[in-house]
Design a protein around this motif. Structure first.
Motif, PDB file in Angstrom:
ATOM      1  N   GLN A   1       0.841  -1.197   0.000  1.00  0.00           N
ATOM      2  CA  GLN A   1       0.000   0.000   0.000  1.00  0.00           C
ATOM      3  C   GLN A   1       0.877   1.248   0.000  1.00  0.00           C
ATOM      4  O   GLN A   1       2.027   1.210   0.477  1.00  0.00           O
ATOM      5  N   LYS A   2       0.353   2.338  -0.508  1.00  0.00           N
ATOM      6  CA  LYS A   2       1.001   3.647  -0.432  1.00  0.00           C
ATOM      7  C   LYS A   2      -0.106   4.688  -0.493  1.00  0.00           C
ATOM      8  O   LYS A   2      -1.014   4.579  -1.323  1.00  0.00           O
ATOM      9  N   VAL A   3      -0.022   5.654   0.382  1.00  0.00           N
ATOM     10  CA  VAL A   3      -1.066   6.674   0.461  1.00  0.00           C
ATOM     11  C   VAL A   3      -0.445   8.030   0.104  1.00  0.00           C
ATOM     12  O   VAL A   3       0.464   8.500   0.796  1.00  0.00           O
ATOM     13  N   ALA A   4      -0.898   8.633  -0.982  1.00  0.00           N
ATOM     14  CA  ALA A   4      -0.375   9.947  -1.400  1.00  0.00           C
ATOM     15  C   ALA A   4      -1.311  10.542  -2.443  1.00  0.00           C
ATOM     16  O   ALA A   4      -1.953   9.802  -3.194  1.00  0.00           O
ATOM     17  N   PRO A   5      -1.390  11.879  -2.515  1.00  0.00           N
ATOM     18  CA  PRO A   5      -2.191  12.506  -3.577  1.00  0.00           C
ATOM     19  C   PRO A   5      -1.638  12.118  -4.948  1.00  0.00           C
ATOM     20  O   PRO A   5      -0.434  11.917  -5.089  1.00  0.00           O
ATOM     21  N   ILE A   6      -2.515  12.042  -5.934  1.00  0.00           N
ATOM     22  CA  ILE A   6      -2.085  11.502  -7.235  1.00  0.00           C
ATOM     23  C   ILE A   6      -0.935  12.305  -7.848  1.00  0.00           C
ATOM     24  O   ILE A   6      -0.026  11.743  -8.453  1.00  0.00           O
ATOM     25  N   GLU A   7      -0.961  13.629  -7.637  1.00  0.00           N
ATOM     26  CA  GLU A   7       0.100  14.429  -8.276  1.00  0.00           C
ATOM     27  C   GLU A   7       1.472  14.200  -7.628  1.00  0.00           C
ATOM     28  O   GLU A   7       2.503  14.485  -8.229  1.00  0.00           O
ATOM     29  N   ASP A   8       1.464  13.657  -6.392  1.00  0.00           N
ATOM     30  CA  ASP A   8       2.740  13.345  -5.720  1.00  0.00           C
ATOM     31  C   ASP A   8       3.014  11.842  -5.713  1.00  0.00           C
ATOM     32  O   ASP A   8       3.997  11.401  -5.119  1.00  0.00           O
TER      33      ASP A   8
END
Ligand code: NAD
Length: 261
Positions: free
Chosen positions: A95-102
């Protein structure tokens, strides 16, 4: 192989849900192959834990499921050890949680490779033997995120939707061969995968750790409780039985009511 005894591979079974599934099948007397990418010494405690309650053979196979050749080869290695593979549980996931642009492209690739691409490769390696014997079970651990989206999880949500699509397609292709294919879609289960997200969730949502657990993890689950890994193991065991022969091509929710909304 004795009547009713199956050869089972559970990918990503050194912790969490996969470990619980491996343990349950081993307790029931099946031969169980565990897998993760960690060196055997690092997963010794988990393998010993499964072996302690086992009534069949337990083996550990190290393979990096982000790699196509290793995913395909893992199935061959298990067949070489047990003589056949009857139940394939594709469980490994990251898993990885981050805004799409980042969102780091390397994380996108890794998340998709470990869960979706590896399932494609293990399934194509497992089906010929299952079809030859006229019996097989493919269980893909997808997620509530295979049916619903949450922000900041683009790779995971896309991957898990892909796993559900792959499951349905395979189910149709093998329906007349005695093989079923189903996806299990858990809501939040407290495992290392979830625990490791807490810091990222605090950062992207700008809220406290307590609020992450209350609002982000338990918010979507009407029961307001984490699902336990053992509940998923029991469902996997049921899907592997003969009485589940007509359950195929499904995405079964075990999510405290999340997707009822
Ligand atoms: P976990 O982190 O406890 O276990 C993941 C397993 O995958 C570990 O054994 C790890 O070693 C293995 N793995 C990771 N990368 C690998 C690689 N490259 N090659 C081989 N093995 C690799 O996580 P978990 O929560 O038990 O998750 C298991 C599955 O359940 C995942 O597919 C996850 O997406 C899914 N799931 C989890 C939850 C949850 O809330 N925990 C909810 C829905 C779905």
């Amino acid at each position: 192989m004795e009547d009713g005894k199956r050869a089972v591979l559970v990918t990503g079974s050194s912790s969490g849900i996969g470990l619980a599934i491996a343990k349950r099948f081993a307790e029931m007397g099946h031969d169980v192959a565990l897998n993760s990418f960690e060196p055997e010494a690092e997963v010794r405690a988990a393998v010993d834990d499964v072996a302690a309650g086992a009534r069949g053979r337990v083996r550990y196979f190290r393979a990096d499921l982000a790699d196509a050749a290793q995913s395909f080869g893992l199935v061959g290695d298990v067949i070489a050890a047990f003589g056949q593979l009857d139940v394939l549980v594709n469980n490994a996931g990251v898993q990885k949680v981050a805004p799409i642009e980042d969102f780091p492209p390397a994380d996108w690739d890794r998340i998709r490779a470990v869960s979706l691409d590896s399932a494609f490769h293990t399934i194509r390696a497992a089906i010929p033997g299952m079809a030859e014997r006229g019996w097989g079970r493919i269980i893909n651990v997808a997620s509530a995120h295979g049916l619903r989206a949450s922000p900041f999880k683009s790779a995971y949500v896309a991957t898990k939707h892909g796993v559900v699509g792959l499951t349905k397609t395979v189910a149709l292709e093998v329906a007349e061969k005695g093989i079923t294919a189903n996806a299990i879609c858990p809501g939040y289960v407290w495992t290392p995968l979830v625990a490791k997200q807490v810091a990222d969730q605090v950062r992207v949502h700008g809220i406290s750790q307590d609020a992450v657990i209350r609002d982000i993890f338990l918010g979507p689950q009407p029961t307001k409780q984490f699902v336990q890994p053992e509940e998923i193991a029991e469902l996997a065991l049921y899907l592997s039985g003969d009485m589940a022969r007509s359950i195929t091509g499904t995405a079964i929710s075990i999510d405290g009511g999340w997707t009822a909304k």
